[in-house]
Structures are given as C-alpha cells and as structure tokens.
Design an enzyme around this catalytic site. Structure first.
Site, short mmCIF file in Angstrom:
data_model
loop_
_atom_site.label_atom_id
_atom_site.label_comp_id
_atom_site.label_asym_id
_atom_site.label_seq_id
_atom_site.Cartn_x
_atom_site.Cartn_y
_atom_site.Cartn_z
N GLY A 120 34.62 36.95 51.87
CA GLY A 120 36.24 37.19 51.36
C GLY A 120 36.95 38.15 52.12
O GLY A 120 36.26 39.25 52.72
N VAL A 131 37.84 48.76 66.35
CA VAL A 131 36.69 48.30 67.27
C VAL A 131 37.00 47.89 68.29
O VAL A 131 36.55 48.49 69.36
CB VAL A 131 35.76 47.02 66.70
CG1 VAL A 131 34.98 46.39 67.39
CG2 VAL A 131 35.08 47.57 65.14
N ARG A 191 32.80 31.19 55.10
CA ARG A 191 31.49 31.15 54.43
C ARG A 191 30.61 30.06 55.20
O ARG A 191 31.10 28.78 55.13
CB ARG A 191 31.46 31.34 53.15
CG ARG A 191 32.22 32.18 52.29
CD ARG A 191 32.01 32.24 50.82
NE ARG A 191 33.15 33.04 50.26
CZ ARG A 191 32.94 34.17 49.84
NH1 ARG A 191 31.89 34.96 50.46
NH2 ARG A 191 33.69 35.01 49.34
N ASP A 244 28.02 41.78 51.18
CA ASP A 244 26.81 41.55 51.29
C ASP A 244 26.44 40.34 51.58
O ASP A 244 25.33 40.23 52.56
CB ASP A 244 26.23 41.82 49.80
CG ASP A 244 26.86 40.81 48.77
OD1 ASP A 244 27.83 40.08 49.21
OD2 ASP A 244 26.40 40.87 47.62
N THR A 285 35.00 45.07 51.66
CA THR A 285 34.99 44.01 50.32
C THR A 285 35.71 44.69 49.38
O THR A 285 35.43 45.82 49.16
CB THR A 285 33.44 43.62 49.92
OG1 THR A 285 33.72 43.09 48.70
CG2 THR A 285 32.86 45.03 50.13
N ASP A 344 35.06 44.74 46.22
CA ASP A 344 34.41 44.97 45.06
C ASP A 344 33.73 46.36 45.34
O ASP A 344 33.18 47.05 44.09
CB ASP A 344 33.27 43.89 45.08
CG ASP A 344 33.78 42.55 44.91
OD1 ASP A 344 34.64 42.42 44.11
OD2 ASP A 344 33.13 41.51 45.38
N ASP A 358 30.94 47.35 46.14
CA ASP A 358 29.47 47.16 45.57
C ASP A 358 28.34 47.42 46.59
O ASP A 358 27.27 47.07 46.44
CB ASP A 358 29.43 45.87 44.95
CG ASP A 358 29.68 44.81 45.96
OD1 ASP A 358 29.97 44.90 47.04
OD2 ASP A 358 29.14 43.59 45.71
N ARG A 404 52.72 43.08 22.13
CA ARG A 404 51.65 42.02 22.44
C ARG A 404 50.51 42.72 22.74
O ARG A 404 50.40 43.78 23.20
CB ARG A 404 51.95 40.93 23.38
CG ARG A 404 53.22 39.89 22.70
CD ARG A 404 53.73 39.18 24.11
NE ARG A 404 54.57 38.30 23.63
CZ ARG A 404 55.44 37.28 24.42
NH1 ARG A 404 55.43 37.93 25.63
NH2 ARG A 404 56.14 36.45 24.01
N MET A 450 39.13 40.92 39.42
CA MET A 450 38.02 40.65 40.02
C MET A 450 36.90 41.46 39.98
O MET A 450 37.01 42.76 39.88
CB MET A 450 38.44 40.40 41.72
CG MET A 450 39.14 39.24 41.86
SD MET A 450 39.27 38.81 43.80
CE MET A 450 39.51 36.97 43.60
N ARG A 456 32.70 39.95 40.12
CA ARG A 456 31.81 38.95 39.54
C ARG A 456 30.61 39.67 39.14
O ARG A 456 29.80 39.31 38.19
CB ARG A 456 31.56 37.80 40.31
CG ARG A 456 30.71 36.80 40.13
CD ARG A 456 30.45 35.66 41.06
NE ARG A 456 29.66 36.13 42.16
CZ ARG A 456 30.33 36.40 43.40
NH1 ARG A 456 31.71 35.98 43.50
NH2 ARG A 456 29.60 36.76 44.28
N GLY A 498 45.87 52.98 31.57
CA GLY A 498 45.76 53.42 30.50
C GLY A 498 45.12 52.45 29.36
O GLY A 498 45.91 52.08 28.18
N GLU A 555 35.76 39.70 35.78
CA GLU A 555 35.48 38.32 35.97
C GLU A 555 34.15 37.93 35.30
O GLU A 555 33.92 37.02 34.83
CB GLU A 555 36.13 37.75 37.09
CG GLU A 555 35.29 38.03 38.28
CD GLU A 555 35.64 37.42 39.69
OE1 GLU A 555 36.04 36.22 39.29
OE2 GLU A 555 35.83 38.03 40.50
N LEU A 581 45.37 37.40 44.05
CA LEU A 581 46.55 38.35 44.06
C LEU A 581 45.77 39.71 44.78
O LEU A 581 46.62 40.54 45.50
CB LEU A 581 47.24 38.61 42.92
CG LEU A 581 48.27 39.77 42.96
CD1 LEU A 581 49.39 39.19 43.68
CD2 LEU A 581 48.79 40.04 41.44
N ARG A 612 43.39 40.46 46.70
CA ARG A 612 42.74 40.44 48.03
C ARG A 612 43.98 40.70 49.08
O ARG A 612 43.53 40.96 50.14
CB ARG A 612 42.10 39.21 48.23
CG ARG A 612 40.64 39.21 47.66
CD ARG A 612 39.92 37.91 48.27
NE ARG A 612 38.70 37.76 47.68
CZ ARG A 612 37.84 36.89 48.06
NH1 ARG A 612 38.42 35.73 48.80
NH2 ARG A 612 36.61 36.64 47.33
#
Length: 327
Positions: free
Chosen positions: A15, A27, A76, A107, A130, A132, A134, A167, A174, A176, A190, A227, A258, A260
């Site tokens: 991703g 680089v 991928r 990963d 990434t 995430d 993670d 409402r 995102m 997972r 908040g 998600e 959105l 990413r």
C-alpha cells in the site's frame, strides 16, 4: 564500510503512503552523495521480476518531495511469493550489476525482502512506509502522521453536520490489524468512543458510553471505528447501536483510501528523508537484512524479522487519555 556496493536499487511495495516519494528522493540523493549509482524499480517486486529498472539521477527525483503516492508505483506481487519469481528477480539484479536493495513499504514488503535476503544473500535495508504505524523498531512509520491529519480534518468537517443536526456518527478509519490511526484520530477529534482491533468494546459498553454523553449534553457524538475492530466495521456497529436508539439519527462515514493520499505532512517529509539517508548509509556501513527506523529521535537498525514479527501495540497511555477526554 562496504566498498563492494556500487549500485543500489530502490522500490516501493504494498500500500502507498504519503512520504514514499520523499524517501525515494533521499535514497537517490544520498546514493549519489556517496558516489553510488541508484536504480529505480517500478511497480515493486513485480517490476523487479519483469526488469522494469532504470537509472535515477539527482534531477530524476526533483519536485517529488511534496507529492503523495509513489512515482515508482507499487504493486502486490504474487509471483515474488514463488521461488521461481524470486530467482528471476535475482537474475535481473545480477544482470544490472545491482549490489543492494532499499525496499520501502510495510510488513508484506519486509517479508519478501527478508526472504530474498535469506535465499540469495542480497544486501537489503527496509524503510518503514505504511500509514498503519504497526512495525516494531521505529516510533513512527512514513505516512502515519499524514493519515492521522487527513482523518482528523475529515472528522472535523463531519462534526459540523453532527452538531447542526444532533446526529450520532460512526466514522470508520483504516486499521485492519492495528488501531494507531483510530486512537490518534479519536483523541485529536474528541470522539466519544474509539473501537480498535486490539481491544474489545461490547455493544453494552458502547451504549453506556453514549448514554453518558447524552446525559452530559454533548453537542455532538462521534464514534471512531478501526476497520478491523473486534465488534465489526462502522456499519455493523452502527446497526447494533441503532437497535437501542431507534429514534436517533445515526449516520456512517467510511473514510477509506482518502487516508492514503495527499501531500505528506512536514513530519512525514522529515521522517522519510532521514530514513532514506539512513538506509543508504546502513548499506554502506555493512548492515543488511535490517530495517532503518527512528526511536527517540535516533536512527536505529532492527532485523527485518523482528520488525515484522514483534507485535507493536497501541500505547495504553494514549488509550487511557482518549477515555478520560470522551466524557
């Protein structure tokens, strides 16, 4: 120093994340600074297999620092998961005389890089790209800060509607397998509650939290749902809550990809630049099979296997703060 390294390849895989272009730029320019040739590999490991490789110069990476996505493109690769695919990729590196690789991704990218390193001994340094956040071995991954900013900006706009119409909004971000974006967006926007994969919040607990907000006359009620939350996605959670509040106006917004896109934040540009340089310098100084990361503002190198397999968990202190501030 490893004087055998003359040519370095760089690719982005998996991703996309804001700041990947800044990392590629770093680089290339660090490589040229140290008098190495740098080659860009298009479309990740698929491009490596299909020999989509071209030499990059300093001017090749001009005016990409501020661009989102990755100008090398990403994919991928199923073929790279096979021994035949990796063999073909290695042969292309040999043909081009490329001595080392910098792989930018998450990963999945690092799993492939580590396998490639183990099988063929190709010198490789991973750069964590990434949203995430993670990966172990770094405080932050490239793209995470921008993704959080994007999510919070969107939630702020949704809050205007939530307040105007009284409402209840369920907003899916995102994440997972990891709740880092959700927790940061929950604190920054908040939210009345935040649901993440690492922690289970039952419907009853969520109802109690919402009732407390109603009792305290909160002007708007927003629930952030990662998600991959244990209770399901935002739509599923909203449906469960709707059964308890049939007369309440409940809406769902899924932010999706959105998060990413867009220009990387100043933080992500700086992080990506530092890590891109660290990757090149790591290779030159003999590191391989490692990920370059930043911990406590210092560059560190962590074995790819550890970065992948050592689970990085959401900071309990941040989750505690989110709960305190949700009243």
């Amino acid at each position: 120093m490893d004087s055998n390294i003359k040519r370095i390849g760089v690719l982005t895989s998996g991703g996309d994340a804001p700041g990947m272009n800044a990392a590629i730029r770093a680089v290339v320019r660090a490589g040229v600074f140290y008098e190495k040739e740098v080659y860009g590999i298009s479309r990740g490991y698929d491009g490596l297999i299909n020999d989509e490789i071209k030499k990059l110069e300093v001017r090749s990476v001009g005016n990409i620092l501020e661009r989102g996505g990755t100008f090398l493109k990403s994919a991928r690769s199923m073929d790279f998961k096979t021994p035949e695919g990796r063999k073909k990729a290695y042969e292309n590196l040999q043909k081009r005389g490329i001595d080392a690789l910098v792989t930018i991704g998450g990963d999945g990218t690092f799993t492939g890089a580590n396998l490639f390193f183990q099988e063929y001994g190709i010198k490789v340094i991973g750069v964590p790209g990434t949203i995430d956040n993670d990966l172990s071995g770094t405080d932050y991954t490239i793209g995470f800060d921008t993704a959080c900013n994007t999510a919070i900006e969107a939630i702020d706009k949704i809050r205007d509607t939530a307040t105007s119409h009284d409402r209840l909004f369920f907003i899916e971000v995102m994440g997972r397998d990891a709740g880092f974006i959700a927790v940061n967006a929950g604190i920054g926007s908040g939210a009345v509650a935040t649901l993440i994969p690492e922690r289970e919040m039952t419907t009853e607990q969520l109802i109690a939290r919402l009732n407390k907000g109603f009792k305290n006359r909160k002007l708007s009620n927003i629930v952030i749902v990662a998600e991959g939350g244990k209770s399901g996605g935002a739509i599923e959670v909203a449906d469960k809550v709707r059964e308890h509040f049939p007369n309440y106006d409940i809406k769902v917004t899924i932010l999706g990809h959105l998060q990413r896109g867009g220009k990387p934040s100043s933080f992500d540009r700086l992080l990506a630049s530092r890590l891109g340089v660290a990757a090149v310098e790591g290779l030159i100084n003999g590191h391989s099979g490692m990920m370059a990361g930043i911990i406590n503002q210092k560059v560190v190198y962590t074995p790819l296997e550890s970065a992948i397999n050592n689970t990085k968990v959401v900071d309990e202190e941040e989750f505690r703060v989110a709960k305190i501030l949700s009243i």
